[in-house]
Design an enzyme around this catalytic site. Structure first.
Site, PDB file in Angstrom:
ATOM      1  N   GLU A  22      -0.512   2.251   8.568  1.00 14.55           N
ATOM      2  CA  GLU A  22      -1.497   1.883   9.718  1.00 14.55           C
ATOM      3  C   GLU A  22      -1.293   0.557  10.520  1.00 14.55           C
ATOM      4  O   GLU A  22      -1.811   0.435  11.637  1.00 14.55           O
ATOM      5  CB  GLU A  22      -3.046   1.424   8.887  1.00 14.55           C
ATOM      6  CG  GLU A  22      -4.025   1.527   9.757  1.00 14.55           C
ATOM      7  CD  GLU A  22      -5.536   1.237   8.994  1.00 14.55           C
ATOM      8  OE1 GLU A  22      -5.453   1.328   7.623  1.00 14.55           O
ATOM      9  OE2 GLU A  22      -6.430   0.991   9.600  1.00 14.55           O
ATOM     10  N   HIS A  71     -16.062   5.788  11.031  1.00 17.57           N
ATOM     11  CA  HIS A  71     -16.137   6.755  10.250  1.00 17.57           C
ATOM     12  C   HIS A  71     -17.652   7.161  10.283  1.00 17.57           C
ATOM     13  O   HIS A  71     -18.497   6.271   9.757  1.00 17.57           O
ATOM     14  CB  HIS A  71     -15.653   6.373   8.914  1.00 17.57           C
ATOM     15  CG  HIS A  71     -15.485   7.585   7.845  1.00 17.57           C
ATOM     16  ND1 HIS A  71     -16.611   8.207   7.345  1.00 17.57           N
ATOM     17  CD2 HIS A  71     -14.227   8.019   7.470  1.00 17.57           C
ATOM     18  CE1 HIS A  71     -15.955   9.302   6.515  1.00 17.57           C
ATOM     19  NE2 HIS A  71     -14.673   9.227   6.621  1.00 17.57           N
ATOM     20  N   ARG A  77     -14.125  12.925  13.510  1.00 18.58           N
ATOM     21  CA  ARG A  77     -15.074  11.889  13.072  1.00 18.58           C
ATOM     22  C   ARG A  77     -15.666  11.110  14.356  1.00 18.58           C
ATOM     23  O   ARG A  77     -16.715  10.728  14.227  1.00 18.58           O
ATOM     24  CB  ARG A  77     -14.073  10.629  12.596  1.00 18.58           C
ATOM     25  CG  ARG A  77     -13.616  11.019  11.257  1.00 18.58           C
ATOM     26  CD  ARG A  77     -12.534  10.236  10.426  1.00 18.58           C
ATOM     27  NE  ARG A  77     -12.410  10.688   9.124  1.00 18.58           N
ATOM     28  CZ  ARG A  77     -11.527  10.326   8.260  1.00 18.58           C
ATOM     29  NH1 ARG A  77     -10.775   9.333   8.720  1.00 18.58           N
ATOM     30  NH2 ARG A  77     -11.427  10.574   6.883  1.00 18.58           N
ATOM     31  N   GLY A  79       0.848  -1.179   0.177  1.00 16.78           N
ATOM     32  CA  GLY A  79      -0.023  -0.065  -0.005  1.00 16.78           C
ATOM     33  C   GLY A  79       0.783   1.190  -0.020  1.00 16.78           C
ATOM     34  O   GLY A  79       1.877   1.111  -0.450  1.00 16.78           O
ATOM     35  N   ALA A 117       2.356   2.917   2.490  1.00 15.36           N
ATOM     36  CA  ALA A 117       3.341   2.743   3.184  1.00 15.36           C
ATOM     37  C   ALA A 117       4.390   1.713   2.689  1.00 15.36           C
ATOM     38  O   ALA A 117       5.740   1.968   2.184  1.00 15.36           O
ATOM     39  CB  ALA A 117       3.096   2.185   4.593  1.00 15.36           C
TER      40      ALA A 117
END
Lengths: 257, 637, 232
Positions: free
Chosen positions: B425, B266, B330, B42, B44
């Protein structure tokens, strides 16, 4: 609603494969197509059968993992939609659906509806990038990009690499995919230094992978979930033709030549 | 376990420069002799693999997807923050740092966050140079928008596909390195074990998902960039394949797991429509810039939205938080949505939804402006729900989206196992108890492009590593363990599918360890998870065999790890007797129902150590010091 | 498992031209350029043929003029021959490529989005090649025509088209030529890289109109003969 599915089942790349008929019962119209297959698969597993293999991941239409033919149309009947976002409300009770994998020499079948599309990665590896190593970039606003060019670059860059264009093309050509990347980078000022080399390298790689050629008929454009336009192929052709006759660079090393 | 955060001393503004100067460098000619494995491709992983290869290291990068471009960063919609202050609206590195620490509800490590804010500007430069088609002004400069509760416009975006475009930039850089031989890319390959030799991470064991072959890979360092574990809830906005297997198996080999209960919910997702639902779809929170959130004032009001007059609507966020309105962070937006639905004022068939209404904006700005800003999101909404959001307000409901917790890392992004680095993450470091919008992309790329290339070099230059072969006993033992687990899963041949167990686990987690939690509920959840896990190992039915593509087997292995992680999440949530960010314990709230932190007792990172044979995990605390941003009650009133 | 892993390939060609032609776009460009030449010939040929409506004298003297200018006649024939050969060779190679690119066919395939003309290039092309051979034998060599007279072009035409069988065969061939030109004309622009959202719809319309006019022009001759408008 109840549906009849004819699904291509093939155990491995070397297996011959055949169509197998399944009944999908009590399909909810709010389900996505893949959720309908999930339900069919759970029944198959409990019966001791092998579930139907299909590639999928984000289920939001952007990772490009999913895709197969539904009644001869890549990603099914919904325009500008990957199969993961196709919902069953587009079908009615009693419909008969034929599911087949993408078919192309460059996309060998791994299992059932799951094909290997690494050939597309190799086309990108051949030149689908701007060579700027980390740390060497100027300030973001040092490169001005006219908004319309940036928008058009974005249109082309929206490609998700699903391979539907190849699947739909009678020639199994990857021209829309390759043209999209060449257009994305070629429209931007950052992409100019490598523009010609990029066209030569990527076009050659697409041919080497065994994709066919483009006959300008537009089946790819019609099924593209990101609605990439045929214009990108013309741009690729233009860049390739120019590069072929004017480029003074030798083809990149690190190849078969 | 000793937790040394290795935060440089002295002023925070110079910490990263000083740390970099203090690092030992690897001789350029020697770099190619070092091998690095990057797990995950991804933002990262791809940026790390590409950059490490550019520096000259021999990199192996793997992803379970068929191509590195399909990693789930691709689905991020809204944008990426950077303290460029191009809008001249008062932004600065310090403000981004401040906002992020405060937004994280004072549960992140200041020095890491400062570095993130500091690096943010270089990310935009790098991505622009790569050809990422960020939105532009007519004069050709980069465009910004304000996003997710920020009061400055610092978010860069590429329509609603920012994650996709940033990932394609990193992916292209990665493929460029594949082309020149700097990176060996192993797609369709899943990491199943970490191999630790003499206390250091020295490689991994993988399964080739197309052939089923179990393989060992030796390396001098291992980087995990495998994303979050939101799929423990079954329904989340994560991709179907997103999983915790790599970090969990590293955890079982000695890497501490930090703040596992910090999950982000979210606020703007499309509500669940039925039992068959396989995942939830996020609608970018940028929609809250122009959409107004409301529910009917009366409970049980089932009239269609266009028949509810203005006077009978409750714009509850605007009412409760006049200064931030619909743009509250959020966690606040999500909890309020849950509260109004709990009051019986939720909309839609299930009653689990609130309206996000664009009628005012369409009236004020014109339909064209809305098409330009959110066209693709509106189309997506219509595709999924069959409703036209230009005519009817969208229905939205909160969903699991991101996990702030992850493997514990120090300032160098190294876990408690030397040689094992964790980025993006998958680590816990930068977002505390709540992540601000448009910060995930920033962190992934910061770690991958600009942090790990330095810190990994520093580790290699300071460490004397023996040469190893994959025939080493520890590799053999890992291969045997992995094979045994596969065989065990296949041999159970019970009566329930993997998905049915996963759905049930997800329901337990959502009910007891979701938007609000209680000590008693968490206790119940732990018991339920244990029972379900037992049943799983007795009664699951996995189709097919160990060879070839077997998606049923893949998901079974991942679910086995989710069970264990789920229990740790509940233990962590039960242990943290306070409310902070995404972790809301009903016992700890202000009279107005806002989260009530307990800085005196809980201003620490909870780093859990795995205990074998079913023993309780061991809690290690890394105290958090706030020298710059002083903890205060977050207020968005 | 036979997942192919070809390395990225560029180069391996001794010079620019061979590298160009090796690429499918190169072959397509050759088809486009030779297509332009052949299209030009078709236009010229039509202009010549339409003189049949001016009467016997006009047509026959035009034919005599061509024969009296061998440089023009043979020069044109040579260019045409080279173009036709290149056009055909490239198309055969591309067809082979296409077959190789999809070894396993779909059980069901829906090609509804492409035009009829574009999907029939594969057999309209070979048919036109066959027609050209027939046409040359028929009107240049006089094969199968008992009263053929190389100098009396007008007479030959009228005599030939008085047979409905021959006339309808020509009409059919011209219809196919029309569809071939329709896609070919548009496709040429796309292949050579000229596609712009403002002009492409115009190009498409002009291609369609051009193909219709050319077809109509050619068909007018056998129709006129059959209808008795043109007679000896």
């Amino acid at each position: 609603m109840n549906l009849t599915l004819h699904v291509w089942r093939q155990n491995s790349a070397s297996d011959k494969g055949r169509m197998v008929r399944y009944e999908a019962r009590d399909v909810n119209p709010d389900m996505s197509f893949l959720e309908m297959l999930d339900v069919v698969n759970e029944e198959l597993i409990l019966k001791g059968d092998n579930p139907i293999a299909f590639d999928h991941d984000c289920r939001e239409g952007v990772c490009g993992s999913c895709g197969f033919m539904i009644n001869g149309v890549a990603h099914g009947p919904s325009h500008g939609t990957a199969v993961c976002q196709l919902h069953m409300r587009h079908y009615k009770d009693g419909d008969v659906l034929f599911l087949e994998p993408w078919r192309a020499r460059a996309f060998p079948v791994v299992k059932d509806l799951y094909v290997d599309r690494k050939a597309l990665d190799r086309i990108i590896a051949a030149g689908g990038y701007i060579s700027v190593s980390t740390g060497s970039a100027p300030d973001g606003n040092a490169i001005l990009v006219p908004k319309d060019k940036s928008d058009r670059a974005m249109d082309a860059a929206a490609c998700i690499g699903c391979g539907a264009c190849v699947a739909a093309c009678p020639n199994a050509s990857a021209a829309l995919f390759t043209g999209a990347k060449i257009s994305h980078l070629g429209l931007l000022p950052q992409g100019q230094p490598e523009r010609r080399q990029r066209a030569l390298s990527m076009v050659a790689q697409a041919a080497a992978e065994g994709f066919g050629h483009c006959t300008n008929i537009g089946e790819c454009e019609a099924v593209c979930p990101k609605e990439i336009k045929l214009e990108v192929i013309a741009r690729m052709n233009r860049d390739f033709l120019k590069a072929s006759w004017t480029s003074r660079q030798k083809p990149l090393a690190g190849s078969d030549g | 376990m000793q937790l040394d955060s290795k935060v440089p001393s002295g002023p925070i503004e110079q910490a990263w420069d000083r740390a970099r100067f203090d690092m030992k460098l690897v001789n350029p000619a020697n770099k190619r002799k070092y091998s690095v494995i990057v797990v995950g491709s991804g933002l990262a992983g791809a940026s790390a693999a590409a950059t490490l290869a550019e520096l000259g290291y021999s990199v192996k990068c793997l992803c379970f997807q068929g191509s590195p471009r399909r990693a789930h960063s691709i689905a991020a919609q809204g944008g990426i923050n950077a303290a460029k202050n191009y809008q001249n609206d008062g932004d600065s590195v310090y403000r981004l740092f401040y906002d992020t620490v405060k937004g994280g509800d004072f549960r992140s490590r200041e020095a890491n966050v400062y570095r993130l804010a500091h690096i943010s500007t270089a990310i935009i430069d790098q991505c622009t140079a790569q050809g990422v088609p960020f939105a532009r002004e007519y004069g050709g400069t980069l465009s910004n928008r304000s996003f997710g509760g920020a009061q400055v416009s610092r978010t860069f975006y590429a329509r609603g596909q920012t994650g996709q475009q940033l990932l394609l930039g990193a992916y292209q850089a990665l493929e460029r390195q594949v082309h020149v031989g700097g990176v060996t890319m192993l797609a369709n390959t899943e990491m199943l074990d970490l191999v630790v030799i003499d206390g250091r991470a020295r490689g991994i064991v993988t399964r080739n998902l197309l052939t089923g072959t179990i393989e060992s890979h030796v390396a001098d360092a291992v980087v995990l960039a495998t994303g979050g574990y939101g799929n423990v809830y079954y329904l989340s906005t994560n991709a179907k394949g997103s999983n915790c297997t790599a970090i969990w198996r590293a955890h079982k080999k000695g890497a501490a797991f930090a703040n596992p209960c910090f999950t982000q919910i979210h606020p703007t997702c499309i509500p669940v429509s039925g039992d068959y639902q396989s995942k939830l779809t996020l609608m970018s929170e940028s929609l809250r810039n122009d959409g107004r959130i409301w529910v009917p004032i009366k409970a049980g009001d089932k009239r269609p939205p266009d028949q509810i007059p203005e006077s009978e609507r409750d714009y509850y966020l605007e009412r409760r938080y006049p200064s931030f309105g619909n743009l509250v962070p959020r966690d606040v937006a999500s909890r309020n949505a849950k509260a109004v639905c709990d009051d019986g004022r939720g909309v839609g068939e299930s009653g689990l939804g609130v309206y996000l209404d664009f009628a005012d904006s369409i009236h004020r700005l014109g339909r064209q402006a809305i098409v330009e800003r959110y066209g693709n999101l509106f189309e997506m909404y219509e595709r999924i729900t069959g409703e036209d959001p230009y005519k009817f307000p969208m229905r939205i409901y909160p969903a699991i989206h991101y996990t702030m917790g992850g493997l514990w890392v120090d300032y160098q992004l190294m876990s408690t196992i030397p040689g094992l680095f964790v980025i993006g993450e998958a680590n816990f470091s930068d977002h505390g108890a709540n992540r601000l919008g448009a910060s995930a992309l920033m962190q992934g790329l910061s770690d991958g492009y600009f942090v790990i290339p330095y810190t990994l070099g520093n580790y290699l230059a300071n460490t004397k590593l023996e040469k190893l072969e994959a025939t080493h006993g520890n590799f053999r033992a890992s291969e045997a363990a992995v094979t045994a687990m596969t065989e065990r899963l296949l041999a159970i041949n019970g009566n329930r599918t993997v998905a049915s167990f996963h759905r049930e686990l997800g329901k337990i987690m959502w009910d007891y360890c979701g938007m609000s939690r209680t000590a008693a509920g968490l206790e119940t959840a732990i018991q339920k998870i244990r029972r379900l896990k037992d049943e799983f190992w007795r009664n699951v039915k996995v189709a097919g065999g160990p060879e070839g593509l077997n998606q049923s087997l893949e998901s079974a292995g991942r679910l086995a790890d989710f069970f264990e992680l789920a229990e740790l999440m509940c233990i962590d949530a039960r242990d943290r007797n306070e409310s902070c960010g995404g972790h809301f314990r009903e016992e700890f709230q202000t009279p107005e129902g806002e989260a009530l932190r307990d800085d005196e007792h809980y201003s620490y990172v909870a780093a859990w150590e795995y205990a074998a044979n079913g023993a309780a995990p061991v809690l290690n605390r890394e105290p958090l010091e706030f020298r710059y941003v002083h903890p205060s009650q977050r207020s968005y009133k | 498992m036979s997942i192919q892993m070809s390395a990225t390939v560029v180069g391996g060609h001794p010079n620019r031209a061979s590298r160009f032609y090796a690429a499918p776009i190169g072959k397509k460009a050759v088809m486009a350029v030779t297509g332009v030449v052949l299209f030009g010939f078709v236009l010229g040929h039509l202009a010549g043929n339409l003189q049949v409506f001016e009467g016997q004298h006009q047509l026959d003297s035009y034919a005599a003029f061509l024969k009296a200018t061998p440089v023009l006649l043979w020069g044109t024939r040579l260019v045409l021959l080279v173009s036709v050969i290149l056009h055909i060779v490239a198309s055969i190679q591309l067809t082979q490529m296409k077959r190789a690119a999809r070894p396993v066919a779909y059980a069901k395939k829906n090609n509804s989005h492409s035009s009829f003309a574009s999907r029939t290039m594969m057999w309209s092309g070979p048919f036109i090649a066959f027609f050209i051979a027939f046409h040359l034998m028929h009107f240049t060599l006089g094969t199968g025509q008992p009263n053929f007279n190389g100098a009396a072009v007008f007479g030959n035409i009228v005599q030939a088209f008085q047979s409905p069988l021959v006339a309808f065969f020509y009409i059919f061939a011209m219809l196919l030529l029309g569809t071939h030109l329709h896609h070919g004309l548009y496709s040429m622009f796309q292949t050579l890289g000229a596609n712009h959202p403002s002009f492409m719809p115009v190009i498409k319309r002009v291609a369609a109109l051009g193909a219709i006019l050319i077809t109509a022009g050619f068909i007018a001759i056998p129709v006129a003969v059959l209808a008795g408008v043109i007679h000896t």
